[in-house]
Structure formats: structure tokens, C-alpha cells
Write a protein that holds these residues in place. Structure first.
Motif, PDB file in Angstrom:
ATOM      1  N   ALA A  15      40.289  31.829  45.996  1.00 23.01           N
ATOM      2  CA  ALA A  15      40.697  33.236  46.014  1.00 23.01           C
ATOM      3  C   ALA A  15      40.435  33.942  44.692  1.00 23.01           C
ATOM      4  CB  ALA A  15      42.175  33.351  46.374  1.00 23.01           C
ATOM      5  N   THR A  16      40.657  33.259  43.588  1.00 19.64           N
ATOM      6  CA  THR A  16      40.518  33.920  42.285  1.00 19.64           C
ATOM      7  C   THR A  16      39.098  33.832  41.728  1.00 19.64           C
ATOM      8  OG1 THR A  16      41.279  31.908  41.164  1.00 19.64           O
ATOM      9  CG2 THR A  16      42.946  33.578  41.704  1.00 19.64           C
ATOM     10  N   THR A  17      38.197  33.140  42.445  1.00 18.66           N
ATOM     11  CA  THR A  17      36.814  33.031  41.946  1.00 18.66           C
ATOM     12  C   THR A  17      35.819  33.817  42.792  1.00 18.66           C
ATOM     13  OG1 THR A  17      36.425  30.986  43.214  1.00 18.66           O
ATOM     14  CG2 THR A  17      37.251  30.757  40.951  1.00 18.66           C
ATOM     15  N   LEU A  18      36.189  34.176  44.017  1.00 21.45           N
ATOM     16  CA  LEU A  18      35.268  34.911  44.879  1.00 21.45           C
ATOM     17  C   LEU A  18      35.407  36.422  44.741  1.00 21.45           C
ATOM     18  CD1 LEU A  18      35.205  32.801  48.169  1.00 21.45           C
ATOM     19  CD2 LEU A  18      33.530  32.885  46.335  1.00 21.45           C
ATOM     20  N   ALA A  19      36.270  36.854  43.828  1.00 17.14           N
ATOM     21  CA  ALA A  19      36.401  38.285  43.538  1.00 17.14           C
ATOM     22  C   ALA A  19      36.754  38.427  42.067  1.00 17.14           C
ATOM     23  CB  ALA A  19      37.476  38.932  44.410  1.00 17.14           C
ATOM     24  N   ASP A  20      36.519  39.604  41.537  1.00 14.92           N
ATOM     25  CA  ASP A  20      36.827  39.902  40.132  1.00 14.92           C
ATOM     26  C   ASP A  20      38.243  40.478  40.050  1.00 14.92           C
ATOM     27  OD1 ASP A  20      36.922  40.602  37.500  1.00 14.92           O
ATOM     28  OD2 ASP A  20      35.444  42.221  37.640  1.00 14.92           O
ATOM     29  N   TRP A  21      39.166  39.665  39.582  1.00 13.86           N
ATOM     30  CA  TRP A  21      40.563  40.088  39.457  1.00 13.86           C
ATOM     31  C   TRP A  21      40.863  40.663  38.082  1.00 13.86           C
ATOM     32  CZ3 TRP A  21      44.327  39.348  43.437  1.00 13.86           C
ATOM     33  CH2 TRP A  21      43.847  38.668  44.580  1.00 13.86           C
ATOM     34  N   SER A  22      39.858  40.759  37.200  1.00 11.24           N
ATOM     35  CA  SER A  22      40.095  41.198  35.827  1.00 11.24           C
ATOM     36  C   SER A  22      40.671  42.613  35.716  1.00 11.24           C
ATOM     37  CB  SER A  22      38.809  41.097  34.995  1.00 11.24           C
ATOM     38  OG  SER A  22      37.802  41.964  35.494  1.00 11.24           O
ATOM     39  N   PRO A  23      40.396  43.536  36.679  1.00  4.53           N
ATOM     40  CA  PRO A  23      41.019  44.863  36.554  1.00  4.53           C
ATOM     41  C   PRO A  23      42.545  44.823  36.550  1.00  4.53           C
ATOM     42  CG  PRO A  23      39.187  44.953  38.086  1.00  4.53           C
ATOM     43  CD  PRO A  23      39.414  43.507  37.773  1.00  4.53           C
ATOM     44  N   LEU A  24      43.121  43.707  37.023  1.00  3.33           N
ATOM     45  CA  LEU A  24      44.578  43.603  37.081  1.00  3.33           C
ATOM     46  C   LEU A  24      45.151  42.854  35.881  1.00  3.33           C
ATOM     47  CD1 LEU A  24      44.921  42.609  40.852  1.00  3.33           C
ATOM     48  CD2 LEU A  24      44.992  44.907  39.852  1.00  3.33           C
ATOM     49  N   GLU A  25      44.266  42.394  34.990  1.00  5.78           N
ATOM     50  CA  GLU A  25      44.701  41.580  33.859  1.00  5.78           C
ATOM     51  C   GLU A  25      45.716  42.341  33.001  1.00  5.78           C
ATOM     52  OE1 GLU A  25      42.631  38.979  30.262  1.00  5.78           O
ATOM     53  OE2 GLU A  25      41.414  39.827  31.868  1.00  5.78           O
ATOM     54  N   GLY A  26      46.776  41.637  32.629  1.00  7.25           N
ATOM     55  CA  GLY A  26      47.815  42.240  31.808  1.00  7.25           C
ATOM     56  C   GLY A  26      48.848  43.004  32.614  1.00  7.25           C
ATOM     57  N   ARG A  27      48.525  43.314  33.877  1.00  4.48           N
ATOM     58  CA  ARG A  27      49.464  44.059  34.718  1.00  4.48           C
ATOM     59  C   ARG A  27      50.018  43.215  35.858  1.00  4.48           C
ATOM     60  NH1 ARG A  27      46.621  49.294  36.786  1.00  4.48           N
ATOM     61  NH2 ARG A  27      44.833  47.892  37.044  1.00  4.48           N
ATOM     62  N   VAL A  28      49.187  42.276  36.334  1.00  4.67           N
ATOM     63  CA  VAL A  28      49.579  41.470  37.491  1.00  4.67           C
ATOM     64  C   VAL A  28      49.221  40.010  37.236  1.00  4.67           C
ATOM     65  CG1 VAL A  28      49.282  41.073  39.968  1.00  4.67           C
ATOM     66  CG2 VAL A  28      49.202  43.408  39.065  1.00  4.67           C
ATOM     67  N   GLU A  29      50.196  39.129  37.377  1.00  7.22           N
ATOM     68  CA  GLU A  29      49.953  37.689  37.330  1.00  7.22           C
ATOM     69  C   GLU A  29      49.654  37.210  38.751  1.00  7.22           C
ATOM     70  OE1 GLU A  29      52.337  33.462  36.573  1.00  7.22           O
ATOM     71  OE2 GLU A  29      53.413  35.383  36.526  1.00  7.22           O
ATOM     72  N   VAL A  30      48.497  36.564  38.928  1.00 10.64           N
ATOM     73  CA  VAL A  30      48.072  36.128  40.255  1.00 10.64           C
ATOM     74  C   VAL A  30      48.276  34.613  40.380  1.00 10.64           C
ATOM     75  CG1 VAL A  30      46.164  36.009  41.897  1.00 10.64           C
ATOM     76  CG2 VAL A  30      46.370  37.990  40.358  1.00 10.64           C
TER      77      VAL A  30
END
Length: 319
Positions: A15-30
Motif C-alpha cells: 500500500a505504501t509503495t504503489l502510491a506516493d504518500w509524501s504529500p501527507l508527510e508530517g501531517r498523517v502517520e500511515v
């Protein structure tokens, strides 16, 4: 305070490698969960301190009883744009925003044909025998060219399955309660007058119906008894469209030649579930929508949904 997001049923850990989750960095812990929570108590305990949940398809129900146990939950993202196992009224009452994602219709079409071809040509039996030093050829494959493909449902997926059947040179027919001759003509297939006619005349029956009050249990013992003993049944839609006990009885009794099943009454299947040992069955663990391109779409849109929610402008709302 940083929000927490739980990603459920990440069986493959992608889940965390097939999309770019970086826009949520610092705001959301996945945090992704690779194990499936089979009961409400276990799930409620695991995600009680999460503000956001991302769930796949309709695998995990979110009834009012569960939603009431998740006081921190504010955003629920479900893959696809329809989800019948979320209590949308209860979500709204709890102040939970529910969003969906895009999805591709090609993966379930391709898996449908993988099951049809695997059954028709005895691929599992022949491959297993070859690898284990068994007999050289033990089955005689069924032909598809010139045979009848009966489709229960001719929507987005069913119509694409029909196109492949036509390419194989099959006689393709379809039926559903709301299907019109105009729609069948548009796809290039024949409309049959009843499901009974479709079942009795088809060599391959493939199910592509949404689950609802009118389709639940649509195929029971009387309907399966209408099928030819040489016919194949494929279900990549919803398990509850077919009476599971009746299907098991038909397989054990040899009343149909085989079934290709991707959906089950309990998922994941318990180790002792009778579907695991049923004869004449080619079974896959709900892989219909499991493809790289589809998962990339799901999780990319999940990130977009979360971003939009945080900006106060939620998108792809479900309800």
C-alpha cells in the motif's frame, strides 16, 4: 497534532509503495495492517486511535455498532465508488466523511478468463502432474470455440467478458432482470428470455451482477440443476449470488463439470472451510481487482482523498 491513518488488509504489504504518500508527510502517520481482522472486537481494538481508515472493496463491514466504537474516526476511504457494507447514515451521524476511489474494470475481466481457461484446459491438474512427475496428459480439454457463453449481467465488466467470448468464436448470450434487447444488441450478444434458459443452454456461465436483494441467492439448487453436466460456472462477482451449500453439493455430486470461484461467503477463507477441498473447483483468493495498475489507482486516489479532506474540500463522496 499529527493524524493517524490505518490501511486495512494490505496482504501483500504494497500500500505504501504503489502510491506516493509524501504529500501527507508530517501531517498523517500511515500504518498498514497485513493481517485481516475477522471480528468487530479485534478491528475496533486495532484502529480505535486512528483518525482515518482506508479499506479495500467491501471486505470489511462498517456497521453502526463499529462506527460508534471509533470516536476518533473522521475519514473513511473505500476503494471503488460503491460500498454496500458501510452504514452511510451511521457514518454521517458520527461525523465521519466517506470517500471512494476510482477503479479499473479490466482486472476482473482478465481473471474471469483465467478461470474459464484454467478450468476448460485442466491447467492446474496438468501443471501439477508435470511438476510432480505424474502422468503425461491426463485430461481432455473442453473447447470454447462454437460453445455458448451465458452471462448473468451485461454491465461494464460483463460486456467486456462478452467481447473476449466473441473473439474466441463463442455464441454469447446474456440475461439480467433489467437487461434490454437494445443493450444486448449494442454489445453484440443475444438476450435470452430467462435465467433458466441461459443456465440450461450454456456451456460456460459467468456471473457479473451487483449484490442486492434481487440477486442474493439467485442461483440455488434448482437453478444449478438446470445446468449441463459438462458446463462450467464462474463467479468473480459476489459469493452470495450463489447459494454456497448448493454449489458445494453440485461439485461433490458431479452435477456440473467445474466451477471457477474468486469470491467466498467468508474472506479470508478459514483453514477448514469446505471450499478449500471441494472437487472440480478452481479457486482464487479474491484476486479480481488485485492488479498493480488497479492498486496504484486505489492508493493514489486514497492519498488525494485525504489531502482534499484536510483542505476542507472532500472529493469522491459516497453516501
Amino acid at each position: 497534532m499529527q493524524l493517524r491513518c490505518a490501511v486495512l488488509d494490505d496482504f501483500q504489504g504494497v500500500a505504501t509503495t504503489l502510491a506516493d504518500w509524501s504529500p501527507l508527510e508530517g501531517r498523517v502517520e500511515v500504518v498498514s495492517f497485513r493481517e485481516h481482522f475477522a471480528d468487530e472486537d479485534g478491528l475496533a481494538a486495532a484502529v480505535a486511535d486512528f483518525d482515518i481508515i482506508v479499506t479495500l472493496r467491501e471486505r470489511v463491514p462498517f456497521p453502526a455498532s463499529l462506527l460508534r466504537r471509533l470516536p476518533r474516526l473522521r475519514l473513511l476511504v473505500a476503494s471503488g465508488m460503491r460500498n454496500s457494507v458501510i452504514d452511510h447514515a451511521a457514518a454521517a451521524e458520527q461525523g465521519v466523511t466517506v470517500c471512494g476511489t476510482g477503479s479499473l474494470s479490466t482486472p476482473p475481466v482478465e481473471l474471469t478468463w483465467a478461470l474459464v481457461l484454467g478450468l476448460a484446459r485442466g491447467l492446474v491438474e496438468e501443471s501439477t502432474a508435470l511438476r510432480q512427475g505424474g502422468p503425461w496428459q491426463s485430461t481432455v480439454g473442453a473447447d470454447l470455440h462454437g460453445r455458448r457463453l451465458g452471462l448473468l449481467g451485461l454491465g461494464k465488466i460483463g460486456s467486456r467478458v462478452a467481447q473476449v467470448g466473441l473473439a474466441f468464436g463463442m455464441d454469447v448470450v446474456a440475461w439480467s432482470r433489467n437487461l434490454t434487447k437494445e443493450r444486448a444488441d449494442e454489445v453484440g450478444v443475444s438476450l435470452v428470455p430467462s435465467k433458466e434458459d441461459l443456465l440450461a443452454s450454456s456451456d460456460v456461465v459467468s456471473i457479473h451482477l451487483a449484490l442486492g436483494d434481487r440477486t442474493r441467492g439467485l442461483l440455488g439448487a434448482p437453478e444449478l440443476a438446470l445446468m449441463k453436466p459438462t458446463a462450467l460456472l464462474v463467479n468473480t462477482s459476489r459469493a452470495a449470488v450463489v447459494d454456497q451449500d448448493a454449489l458445494l453439493a453440485a461439485l461433490h455430486g458431479g452435477r456440473i463439470a467445474g466451477a471457477g470461484i474468486d469470491v467466498f461467503d467468508i474472506e479470508p477463507l478459514p483453514a477448514d472451510h469446505p471450499m478449500r477441498t471441494a472437487p472440480r473447483l478452481l479457486a482464487t483468493p479474491h484476486l479480481g481487482y488485485v492488479s498493480r495498475a488497479n492498486y496504484e489507482t486505489y492508493y493514489r486516489h486514497a492519498v488525494e482523498d485525504i489531502e482534499a479532506y484536510l483542505a476542507g474540500e472532500p472529493v469522491r463522496l459516497l453516501g
